[in-house]
Scaffold this motif. Structure first.
Motif, mmCIF file in Angstrom:
data_model
loop_
_atom_site.group_PDB
_atom_site.id
_atom_site.type_symbol
_atom_site.label_atom_id
_atom_site.label_comp_id
_atom_site.label_asym_id
_atom_site.label_seq_id
_atom_site.Cartn_x
_atom_site.Cartn_y
_atom_site.Cartn_z
ATOM 1 N N THR A 33 6.991 -6.179 1.116
ATOM 2 C CA THR A 33 6.656 -5.410 2.299
ATOM 3 C C THR A 33 7.788 -4.452 2.622
ATOM 4 O OG1 THR A 33 5.861 -5.505 4.592
ATOM 5 C CG2 THR A 33 7.580 -7.072 3.966
ATOM 6 N N THR A 34 7.456 -3.385 3.307
ATOM 7 C CA THR A 34 8.457 -2.475 3.835
ATOM 8 C C THR A 34 8.495 -2.680 5.347
ATOM 9 O OG1 THR A 34 6.862 -0.680 4.093
ATOM 10 C CG2 THR A 34 8.073 -0.771 2.035
ATOM 11 N N LYS A 55 5.493 -2.397 7.599
ATOM 12 C CA LYS A 55 4.790 -1.117 7.483
ATOM 13 C C LYS A 55 3.847 -1.051 6.287
ATOM 14 C CE LYS A 55 6.562 1.262 10.895
ATOM 15 N NZ LYS A 55 5.765 1.929 11.913
ATOM 16 N N SER A 56 3.979 -2.006 5.355
ATOM 17 C CA SER A 56 3.096 -1.992 4.192
ATOM 18 C C SER A 56 3.046 -3.368 3.542
ATOM 19 C CB SER A 56 3.574 -0.967 3.158
ATOM 20 O OG SER A 56 4.790 -1.396 2.591
ATOM 21 N N LEU A 58 2.632 -4.728 -0.483
ATOM 22 C CA LEU A 58 2.650 -4.303 -1.877
ATOM 23 C C LEU A 58 2.450 -5.534 -2.758
ATOM 24 C CD1 LEU A 58 5.905 -2.157 -1.585
ATOM 25 C CD2 LEU A 58 3.577 -1.373 -1.232
ATOM 26 N N ASP A 80 -1.323 -1.312 -3.096
ATOM 27 C CA ASP A 80 -0.452 -0.946 -1.976
ATOM 28 C C ASP A 80 -1.297 -0.537 -0.788
ATOM 29 O OD1 ASP A 80 1.473 -1.226 -3.895
ATOM 30 O OD2 ASP A 80 2.160 0.853 -3.844
ATOM 31 N N HIS A 81 -0.923 -1.039 0.379
ATOM 32 C CA HIS A 81 -1.551 -0.593 1.624
ATOM 33 C C HIS A 81 -0.445 -0.257 2.609
ATOM 34 C CE1 HIS A 81 -4.300 -0.091 4.925
ATOM 35 N NE2 HIS A 81 -3.577 -0.923 5.639
ATOM 36 N N HIS A 82 -0.382 1.010 3.030
ATOM 37 C CA HIS A 82 0.596 1.472 4.020
ATOM 38 C C HIS A 82 -0.127 1.605 5.350
ATOM 39 C CE1 HIS A 82 3.902 2.345 1.227
ATOM 40 N NE2 HIS A 82 2.916 2.555 0.367
ATOM 41 N N ASN A 88 -4.245 3.553 0.804
ATOM 42 C CA ASN A 88 -4.464 2.475 -0.155
ATOM 43 C C ASN A 88 -4.335 3.074 -1.542
ATOM 44 O OD1 ASN A 88 -5.274 0.267 1.648
ATOM 45 N ND2 ASN A 88 -7.004 1.610 2.098
ATOM 46 N N SER A 167 9.743 4.567 0.082
ATOM 47 C CA SER A 167 9.900 3.335 0.843
ATOM 48 C C SER A 167 10.843 2.388 0.122
ATOM 49 C CB SER A 167 8.545 2.661 1.071
ATOM 50 O OG SER A 167 7.916 2.363 -0.156
ATOM 51 N N SER A 169 11.394 -1.748 -0.241
ATOM 52 C CA SER A 169 10.682 -2.996 0.030
ATOM 53 C C SER A 169 11.529 -4.212 -0.295
ATOM 54 C CB SER A 169 9.375 -3.060 -0.768
ATOM 55 O OG SER A 169 9.663 -3.197 -2.146
#
Length: 177
Positions: A33-34, A55-56, A58, A80-82, A88, A167, A169
């Motif tokens: 994750t970020t 924020k995301s 991964l 990935d989902h931000h 996506n 980003s 992570s």
């Protein structure tokens, strides 16, 4: 990308016939994750959430080959989902890992990756994917090994701010030999 995949496959095939007993295939997976600052956060006010928020998400999985105690290569795919941008994507990439410190119970590594990022919506275009990072692989006597990592990701997206989504992570995962 095709050249990189071809070189990886040739190296993987030729190395699998070497006389090194440390060489072996592996399967890997990770969740990262970020983090970012909560824009609604106000000091000394309740009900606006924490100051730092994810924020995301991964997700990564891949197959690879450990050539010797120092070098490994893998072919990976992810999701990935931000959250902030509603982006996506599915990155598909090749990775090269170097264990710069290796002892009987741990390996500290640096890893670099390059590939393609495929979009799941028409909002943004497909693009290139780059990653560099470092981490620690916990080596155990069984086939399951733990993994901690810190990675910098760059997603080239035409039409996005400056053409990049960058980003950093933090993640954990596993490696199965």
């Amino acid at each position: 990308m095709k050249k990189l995949l071809l070189i990886s496959l040739i190296t993987l095939t030729t190395s699998s016939f070497s006389q090194n007993d440390k060489a072996h295939p592996f399967f890997t997976g990770s969740l990262s994750t970020t983090f970012g600052i909560n824009q609604q956060y106000k000091i000394n006010e309740e009900g606006n959430g924490p100051f730092i928020v994810p924020k995301s998400i991964l997700l990564r999985t891949g197959f690879g080959y450990q050539f010797n105690k120092r070098w490994a290569s893998s072919i990976n795919v992810g999701y990935d989902h931000h959250f902030s941008y509603a982006i996506n994507s599915i990155p598909a990439f090749a990775s090269l890992r170097y264990n710069f410190i290796r002892n009987s119970s741990d390996a500290y590594f640096i890893e670099t990756s390059y590939g393609q990022m495929f979009r799941l919506s028409k909002k943004f275009s497909n693009g290139n994917y780059y990653k560099v990072g470092f981490g620690m692989l916990s080596i155990s006597n069984n086939r399951w090994n733990g993994l901690l990592r810190l990675d910098f990701h760059r997603k080239k997206i035409a039409g996005f701010k400056n053409g990049n989504l960058d980003s950093v992570s933090i993640g954990f995962g596993f490696s199965f030999n």
